[in-house]
Design a protein around this motif. Structure first.
Motif, PDB file in Angstrom:
ATOM      1  N   GLN A   1     -68.478 -29.705  16.846  1.00 14.25           N
ATOM      2  CA  GLN A   1     -67.405 -30.459  17.477  1.00 14.25           C
ATOM      3  C   GLN A   1     -67.501 -30.321  19.002  1.00 14.25           C
ATOM      4  N   ILE A   2     -67.089 -31.359  19.683  1.00  7.99           N
ATOM      5  CA  ILE A   2     -67.064 -31.316  21.152  1.00  7.99           C
ATOM      6  C   ILE A   2     -65.667 -30.860  21.559  1.00  7.99           C
ATOM      7  N   TYR A   3     -65.610 -29.805  22.384  1.00  5.12           N
ATOM      8  CA  TYR A   3     -64.301 -29.272  22.772  1.00  5.12           C
ATOM      9  C   TYR A   3     -64.361 -28.619  24.145  1.00  5.12           C
ATOM     10  N   ASP A   4     -63.179 -28.478  24.747  1.00  6.11           N
ATOM     11  CA  ASP A   4     -63.004 -27.732  25.994  1.00  6.11           C
ATOM     12  C   ASP A   4     -62.132 -26.532  25.696  1.00  6.11           C
ATOM     13  N   GLU A   5     -62.430 -25.424  26.335  1.00  7.59           N
ATOM     14  CA  GLU A   5     -61.615 -24.219  26.228  1.00  7.59           C
ATOM     15  C   GLU A   5     -60.591 -24.261  27.364  1.00  7.59           C
ATOM     16  N   ILE A   6     -59.317 -24.031  27.030  1.00  8.74           N
ATOM     17  CA  ILE A   6     -58.248 -24.106  28.029  1.00  8.74           C
ATOM     18  C   ILE A   6     -57.406 -22.835  27.934  1.00  8.74           C
TER      19      ILE A   6
END
Length: 154
Positions: A28-33
């Motif tokens: 999956q494509i994701y950003d860590e926030i």
């Protein structure tokens, strides 16, 4: 308390991105926030091993992404939502609240000096909007009122 959440990008144009607390799979494509939990909120692992945010009333929160006005993450319960402030990771920018407080100004005084609506200043300081998403006119007006380079605010 600062917690980690993940914005998982949807592969479908008409489906919004989701916010989850557990690290997504590698396909999956994701950003860590990193976000700051407000006072009274808790980060727990439930009996099923899933991470959850719990509101002060004991209700589990669902995290959503409000893309209007700066991609704010909101913790929702049946009683309403609470915007979560993003944690400042890049310390090159000094938060507006810190600069304002060092100069001994209230939010109202800054609003009066800059000609910017106090609610706009509050939204930036609460993390509901990012200073970098202000109009150039508003950003310059606030920077001029504080006597700082606009780059310090973004």
């Amino acid at each position: 308390m600062i917690i980690k959440c993940y914005r998982v990008y949807s592969e479908f144009a008409n489906v919004g991105d989701s916010i989850v607390l557990d690290c997504p799979s590698s396909d999956q494509i994701y950003d860590e926030i990193d976000v700051v939990l407000p006072d009274g909120y808790a980060y727990v692992t439930n009996e099923c091993g899933e991470n959850q945010v719990i509101a002060p009333n004991g209700s589990a929160c669902e995290l959503t992404l409000n893309t209007i006005g700066g991609q704010v993450i909101i913790a929702w319960t049946a009683r309403g939502g609470k915007a979560l402030r993003r944690a400042t990771i890049d310390h090159t920018a000094i938060p507006l609240q810190e600069i304002r407080a060092k100069q001994g100004l209230s939010q109202q005084q800054l609003a009066d000096a800059s000609g910017i609506n106090i609610r706009q200043i509050q939204r930036v300081e609460l993390g509901e909007a990012e200073a970098g998403n202000l109009t150039a006119r508003n950003l310059l007006a606030i920077a001029d009122a504080l006597g700082v380079d606009p780059r310090e605010l973004i």
